[in-house]
Design an enzyme around this catalytic site. Sequence first.
Site, mmCIF file in Angstrom:
data_model
loop_
_atom_site.group_PDB
_atom_site.id
_atom_site.type_symbol
_atom_site.label_atom_id
_atom_site.label_comp_id
_atom_site.label_asym_id
_atom_site.label_seq_id
_atom_site.Cartn_x
_atom_site.Cartn_y
_atom_site.Cartn_z
ATOM 1 N N CYS A 269 0.846 -1.197 0.000
ATOM 2 C CA CYS A 269 0.000 0.000 0.000
ATOM 3 C C CYS A 269 0.876 1.240 0.000
ATOM 4 O O CYS A 269 1.820 1.349 0.783
ATOM 5 C CB CYS A 269 -0.915 0.009 1.228
ATOM 6 S SG CYS A 269 -1.777 1.596 1.426
ATOM 7 N N ALA B 67 4.213 4.095 3.270
ATOM 8 C CA ALA B 67 3.803 2.882 2.572
ATOM 9 C C ALA B 67 3.952 1.701 3.523
ATOM 10 O O ALA B 67 4.527 1.833 4.603
ATOM 11 C CB ALA B 67 4.672 2.651 1.340
ATOM 12 N N LYS B 68 3.433 0.566 3.141
ATOM 13 C CA LYS B 68 3.686 -0.670 3.888
ATOM 14 C C LYS B 68 3.383 -1.855 2.998
ATOM 15 O O LYS B 68 2.538 -1.766 2.104
ATOM 16 C CB LYS B 68 2.777 -0.747 5.115
ATOM 17 C CG LYS B 68 3.293 -1.689 6.185
ATOM 18 C CD LYS B 68 4.391 -1.016 6.977
ATOM 19 C CE LYS B 68 4.831 -1.802 8.179
ATOM 20 N NZ LYS B 68 5.513 -0.888 9.108
ATOM 21 N N GLY B 69 4.072 -2.968 3.249
ATOM 22 C CA GLY B 69 3.805 -4.185 2.508
ATOM 23 C C GLY B 69 3.665 -5.354 3.445
ATOM 24 O O GLY B 69 4.109 -5.295 4.600
#
Length: 416
Positions: free
Chosen positions: A59, A104-106
Site C-alpha cells: 500500500c 507505505a507498507k507491505g
Amino acid sequence: MSEGDPLSNMLAQMENARPYADIDGGVFERLKHPERTLKVTLPIRRDDGSITVYEGFRCQFDSARGPYKGGIRFHPTVTQREVEALAGWMTWKTALVDLPYGGAKGGVVIDPRDCSDREIEAVTRRYTEGIRRMIGPEIDVPAPDINTDSQTMAWMMDTYSMYAGYVIPDVVTGKPLSIGGTQGRVEATGRGVAITAESAFEYLGREFDGADVAVQGFGNVGSVGSRLLAERGANVVATSDVTGGVYNPNGLDVPALERHVERSEGVAGFDGGDPIDNDELLRMDVDALVPAALENVITVDVAEELQADLVLEAANGPTTVAADEILIERDVPVVPDILTNAGGVIVSYLEWVQNSQQYSWTLEEVNTDLRRRLNAAFEDTVEVYAERETPDLRTAAYAVALEKVGAAHEVRGLFP
Ligand code: GLU
C-alpha cells in the site's frame, strides 16, 4: 468486544486530532484514503515439490512530502486493511520526525515458521517481482518489519537489480553492511525506543534509573529495546513472544535471554526467571509497559486493568482507540508509536542518503543524528500537547504530522 481493526483505529486517531490541527478540510478528506494498494499472488514451489499460493500487498498511502517509505512484514494475520493502516502510520511517522518521505507498507500472508530458508527466499523474490513496478529509490523504498530482516532486504535488492541489469542498492533500506547497509540500522528502532523512554521519564519527572519495565515482544524491536533499556539502567522485569513469557523481579539478563532465543527460537524455557503469560505481562505493576509486537493488544479490557504508569508504543498500533479513551480517563500517559518507534525509519533515511552519495557514515554519526531527530520530534509533540491542550500525546503527535502533510498538499495543489 470488537474494537475496530487497525485501519478504523488509524482513521479514528486522525479524526480525534482534526480539531487540534490547522488543516484544510478537503485535504483532510483526501488523507482518509490510501493512494493505492496492489495485491499480488505468489505461487511458490515448496521443498516437497508441491505448490502453495500466498498473497501479498503493498500500500502506498501518501507521497505529498516525498517517496513512499515503509517496511514489509511476513505474518499469517496480514490483511489488506492492516497494511493500509500501517502505511497510514508510516505517513504520520515520517512527517512527525521530518523525513522527506511519504508512507507505505507491505505484507505477505505467511507463517515463516512453516517455511524453510529457501522457501522464504522464493517468496521474497516473487513478492519483489510482484511489486517491482511500483517501487524504486525515488518512488517507494521498502525496509524490514515483522519477520523480515537484512537478508530479506538483500534478496529484494538483488531481485530488483537483476531486472534492471545493474546494482540499485537504495531500492530498499535495512540492507546488510556488505551491500550498502548503514551502521546502526539493526539496532535503530530499539535504540529509538530507549531514547524516547528516557525523554518520557524526564518529561514526567520520574527516575529512569532502576525503573521497572515490561516489554511485550522479543523480536528485533523488543530484544534490542530491552537490551538498551537495561544498559541505560532500567530494570527489564518481563518479556514475552509467541512461545511464552518470562518474569524476574530483579531484572532479566537480556543478553543471556538473547542467546537463549538464538539457540531455541523463542523466549519459552529461559531459566533466568519464572514463566509469565501475555495477559499477566500486560497488566503488571511496572513503571513502563512497552508493547513491541502486534496491533490491538491494549484493548479496553487491558486498559481497564493495566497497572503500568506509562505506555511506550514500540509496536505500530498496539492500543485501540477505545482503550486510549480509558487510558486518558485513568491518566496513564501513552507515548505514541509514530514517535516511540520512529528510530527505524530515521536510520533507514540515513542509509538511503548515504547510498545516494556513495558514502558511509560512522556509527557515532548515525546515532547522533538519530538522537537529534527523535528529540526534536519529542519536543514538538509535548509542546503541542501543552499549548493546544490535546487529550493525549498521540493527538498532539498527529496534529504535528497532519499539519506537515496537509501543508505539502496545499502548496502542491490538486491535480489536474
Ligand atoms: N518497519 C519499520 C516501521 O514500522 C521501519 C520502516 C522503514 O525503515 O522504512 O517504522
